[in-house]
Design a protein around this motif. Sequence first.
Motif, PDB file in Angstrom:
ATOM      1  N   TYR A  61       0.843  -1.188   0.000  1.00 52.19           N
ATOM      2  CA  TYR A  61       0.000   0.000   0.000  1.00 52.19           C
ATOM      3  C   TYR A  61       0.883   1.243   0.000  1.00 52.19           C
ATOM      4  CZ  TYR A  61      -3.644  -3.352   1.016  1.00 52.19           C
ATOM      5  OH  TYR A  61      -4.491  -4.415   0.945  1.00 52.19           O
ATOM      6  N   PRO A  62       0.358   2.379  -0.480  1.00 50.76           N
ATOM      7  CA  PRO A  62       1.175   3.599  -0.565  1.00 50.76           C
ATOM      8  C   PRO A  62       1.787   3.982   0.776  1.00 50.76           C
ATOM      9  CG  PRO A  62      -0.906   3.891  -1.728  1.00 50.76           C
ATOM     10  CD  PRO A  62      -1.005   2.575  -0.988  1.00 50.76           C
ATOM     11  N   ALA A  63       3.081   4.337   0.757  1.00 50.85           N
ATOM     12  CA  ALA A  63       3.787   4.684   1.993  1.00 50.85           C
ATOM     13  C   ALA A  63       3.276   5.975   2.599  1.00 50.85           C
ATOM     14  CB  ALA A  63       5.290   4.790   1.721  1.00 50.85           C
ATOM     15  N   ASP A  64       2.666   6.831   1.784  1.00 51.13           N
ATOM     16  CA  ASP A  64       2.194   8.124   2.283  1.00 51.13           C
ATOM     17  C   ASP A  64       0.706   8.092   2.639  1.00 51.13           C
ATOM     18  OD1 ASP A  64       1.278   7.820  -0.271  1.00 51.13           O
ATOM     19  OD2 ASP A  64       1.727   9.860  -0.926  1.00 51.13           O
ATOM     20  N   SER A  65       0.164   6.887   2.863  1.00 53.46           N
ATOM     21  CA  SER A  65      -1.255   6.785   3.194  1.00 53.46           C
ATOM     22  C   SER A  65      -1.531   7.488   4.514  1.00 53.46           C
ATOM     23  CB  SER A  65      -1.674   5.317   3.289  1.00 53.46           C
ATOM     24  OG  SER A  65      -0.912   4.644   4.268  1.00 53.46           O
ATOM     25  N   PRO A  66      -2.694   8.124   4.672  1.00 50.73           N
ATOM     26  CA  PRO A  66      -2.998   8.838   5.907  1.00 50.73           C
ATOM     27  C   PRO A  66      -3.213   7.868   7.071  1.00 50.73           C
ATOM     28  CG  PRO A  66      -4.907   8.756   4.470  1.00 50.73           C
ATOM     29  CD  PRO A  66      -3.758   8.214   3.678  1.00 50.73           C
ATOM     30  N   VAL A  67      -3.283   8.423   8.257  1.00 50.93           N
ATOM     31  CA  VAL A  67      -3.522   7.593   9.436  1.00 50.93           C
ATOM     32  C   VAL A  67      -4.920   6.989   9.333  1.00 50.93           C
ATOM     33  CG1 VAL A  67      -3.747   7.582  11.948  1.00 50.93           C
ATOM     34  CG2 VAL A  67      -1.972   8.967  10.862  1.00 50.93           C
ATOM     35  N   SER A  68      -4.991   5.683   9.420  1.00 54.16           N
ATOM     36  CA  SER A  68      -6.275   5.000   9.301  1.00 54.16           C
ATOM     37  C   SER A  68      -7.014   5.018  10.634  1.00 54.16           C
ATOM     38  CB  SER A  68      -6.067   3.554   8.847  1.00 54.16           C
ATOM     39  OG  SER A  68      -5.202   2.871   9.751  1.00 54.16           O
ATOM     40  N   PRO A  94      -7.225  -0.740   4.507  1.00 53.99           N
ATOM     41  CA  PRO A  94      -6.082  -1.338   5.194  1.00 53.99           C
ATOM     42  C   PRO A  94      -5.546  -0.458   6.319  1.00 53.99           C
ATOM     43  CG  PRO A  94      -5.393  -0.410   3.107  1.00 53.99           C
ATOM     44  CD  PRO A  94      -6.894  -0.286   3.137  1.00 53.99           C
ATOM     45  N   TYR A  95      -4.880  -1.093   7.273  1.00 53.34           N
ATOM     46  CA  TYR A  95      -4.201  -0.356   8.343  1.00 53.34           C
ATOM     47  C   TYR A  95      -3.043   0.450   7.761  1.00 53.34           C
ATOM     48  CZ  TYR A  95      -5.798  -1.403  13.111  1.00 53.34           C
ATOM     49  OH  TYR A  95      -6.478  -1.425  14.296  1.00 53.34           O
ATOM     50  N   CYS A  96      -2.739   1.568   8.416  1.00 53.09           N
ATOM     51  CA  CYS A  96      -1.650   2.445   7.997  1.00 53.09           C
ATOM     52  C   CYS A  96      -0.352   2.064   8.717  1.00 53.09           C
ATOM     53  CB  CYS A  96      -2.014   3.890   8.313  1.00 53.09           C
ATOM     54  SG  CYS A  96      -2.143   4.209  10.098  1.00 53.09           S
ATOM     55  N   PRO A  97       0.806   2.638   8.302  1.00 58.07           N
ATOM     56  CA  PRO A  97       2.070   2.343   8.993  1.00 58.07           C
ATOM     57  C   PRO A  97       2.051   2.679  10.474  1.00 58.07           C
ATOM     58  CG  PRO A  97       2.497   3.356   6.861  1.00 58.07           C
ATOM     59  CD  PRO A  97       1.015   3.437   7.067  1.00 58.07           C
ATOM     60  N   ALA A  98       1.426   3.803  10.857  1.00 53.46           N
ATOM     61  CA  ALA A  98       1.413   4.184  12.270  1.00 53.46           C
ATOM     62  C   ALA A  98       0.667   3.158  13.114  1.00 53.46           C
ATOM     63  CB  ALA A  98       0.774   5.572  12.428  1.00 53.46           C
ATOM     64  N   THR A 145      11.711  -4.879  24.681  1.00 52.15           N
ATOM     65  CA  THR A 145      11.716  -3.447  24.369  1.00 52.15           C
ATOM     66  C   THR A 145      12.546  -3.099  23.140  1.00 52.15           C
ATOM     67  OG1 THR A 145      13.587  -3.115  25.886  1.00 52.15           O
ATOM     68  CG2 THR A 145      11.363  -2.800  26.786  1.00 52.15           C
ATOM     69  N   ALA A 146      13.261  -4.061  22.569  1.00 49.77           N
ATOM     70  CA  ALA A 146      14.098  -3.775  21.406  1.00 49.77           C
ATOM     71  C   ALA A 146      13.237  -3.298  20.235  1.00 49.77           C
ATOM     72  CB  ALA A 146      14.881  -5.016  20.997  1.00 49.77           C
ATOM     73  N   GLY A 147      13.530  -2.105  19.744  1.00 53.50           N
ATOM     74  CA  GLY A 147      12.802  -1.547  18.610  1.00 53.50           C
ATOM     75  C   GLY A 147      11.476  -0.905  18.952  1.00 53.50           C
ATOM     76  N   VAL A 148      11.020  -1.081  20.193  1.00 53.69           N
ATOM     77  CA  VAL A 148       9.705  -0.558  20.575  1.00 53.69           C
ATOM     78  C   VAL A 148       9.676   0.966  20.522  1.00 53.69           C
ATOM     79  CG1 VAL A 148       8.169  -0.253  22.562  1.00 53.69           C
ATOM     80  CG2 VAL A 148       8.910  -2.534  21.905  1.00 53.69           C
ATOM     81  N   THR A 149      10.728   1.602  21.008  1.00 52.61           N
ATOM     82  CA  THR A 149      10.760   3.070  21.022  1.00 52.61           C
ATOM     83  C   THR A 149      10.679   3.639  19.613  1.00 52.61           C
ATOM     84  OG1 THR A 149      12.044   3.098  23.077  1.00 52.61           O
ATOM     85  CG2 THR A 149      12.079   5.091  21.735  1.00 52.61           C
ATOM     86  N   ASP A 150      11.369   3.009  18.664  1.00 57.37           N
ATOM     87  CA  ASP A 150      11.313   3.482  17.275  1.00 57.37           C
ATOM     88  C   ASP A 150       9.896   3.366  16.721  1.00 57.37           C
ATOM     89  OD1 ASP A 150      13.997   4.044  17.306  1.00 57.37           O
ATOM     90  OD2 ASP A 150      14.593   2.150  16.380  1.00 57.37           O
ATOM     91  N   HIS A 151       9.260   2.224  16.971  1.00 55.38           N
ATOM     92  CA  HIS A 151       7.880   2.036  16.510  1.00 55.38           C
ATOM     93  C   HIS A 151       6.965   3.113  17.085  1.00 55.38           C
ATOM     94  CE1 HIS A 151       8.348  -1.569  14.240  1.00 55.38           C
ATOM     95  NE2 HIS A 151       8.564  -2.374  15.256  1.00 55.38           N
ATOM     96  N   LEU A 152       7.099   3.366  18.372  1.00 58.91           N
ATOM     97  CA  LEU A 152       6.189   4.286  19.045  1.00 58.91           C
ATOM     98  C   LEU A 152       6.456   5.737  18.667  1.00 58.91           C
ATOM     99  CD1 LEU A 152       6.011   2.571  22.529  1.00 58.91           C
ATOM    100  CD2 LEU A 152       4.187   2.720  20.825  1.00 58.91           C
ATOM    101  N   THR A 153       7.697   6.088  18.399  1.00 58.91           N
ATOM    102  CA  THR A 153       8.005   7.450  17.960  1.00 58.91           C
ATOM    103  C   THR A 153       7.311   7.747  16.633  1.00 58.91           C
ATOM    104  OG1 THR A 153      10.149   7.407  19.090  1.00 58.91           O
ATOM    105  CG2 THR A 153       9.853   9.050  17.355  1.00 58.91           C
ATOM    106  N   VAL A 154       7.373   6.780  15.709  1.00 58.19           N
ATOM    107  CA  VAL A 154       6.674   6.922  14.425  1.00 58.19           C
ATOM    108  C   VAL A 154       5.172   7.072  14.652  1.00 58.19           C
ATOM    109  CG1 VAL A 154       6.017   5.695  12.310  1.00 58.19           C
ATOM    110  CG2 VAL A 154       8.403   5.674  13.086  1.00 58.19           C
TER     111      VAL A 154
END
Length: 305
Positions: free
Chosen positions: A163-170, A177-181, A197-206
Amino acid sequence: MENELREAIADNERLTPGILVGRLRPLRPYVDQLMAGRQHPPQRARLYAVAAHLSGLLGALALDLGAFGVAHAYAAEAFDLAEAAEQPDVQAWARATQSLVAFYAGEYHDALAYAQDGLRRGSASGHRIRLAINGLARALAHLGDRYGVDRAVDDAFTMLSNYPADSPVSASLTLGPYCPARTAANAATAYLALGLTAGVTDHLTVAITAFDAAGMAGPRALSRLDLATAHLHASRPDPDQAATLAVEALTLTSEQRFESVHQRARQFLAAARPFARHPRLRQVADLLADRPRAGVIRAALPSLS
């Protein structure tokens, strides 16, 4: 009716459940009246989809209000309508909604089963991302299946690439479909439930950046509570920053009082027990204790026919 439902789904995490129930209340008897009538087959198919989405949305609102029995009933009705209409995409959406209700009811085996069935039925559906990350991954995490969580998260991000990477927040109950956020936020929730917790902070910052820009109170609060929990589990715990994020989360949803936020805040405080003497964390506990449960407006929900 289709437009009204789309707008209500989009507003679901921006407005209070009571306001949305008030908007949807007139639609319930109107849908029942139409379904008792006669339509051409294409119109009737659309009507069944509207009825299924309406019941699913009312189920999600009942969940927000902590009315679990009503939420289960509405979500089950949504699936029955979708199955009667023989619409796999709507069936997948309804199963995702049933999985959501079961998850917050603490019924993790049921949440997993609904998500798995939704994936089987919606083999070509855009709802597969939601079913994998919101349904499978989070339920498997609470069942202690690290391998299953890894696979569900990988599958969700792989599907997301279509799906398009610039899709809005669903929206939470998006008809697409669900969005990246959303995908990142749910992946973080699953891994935190496993104590990872590995990688969790990066996911949540996005996720937080996107949810803040979209003005969605529910996910803004939930992602902050997850990030707060991650700060507690870090190699160098930061209870000050954790408490700041938790206070922000409860303040953001002081009017909505979502059941999901209430549960996540309790989970945060459970993780914060080793730091219980910290004054900022006591403030979080006080805010949660002073926060009335949303059930005071459960009576506003339309009854099942």
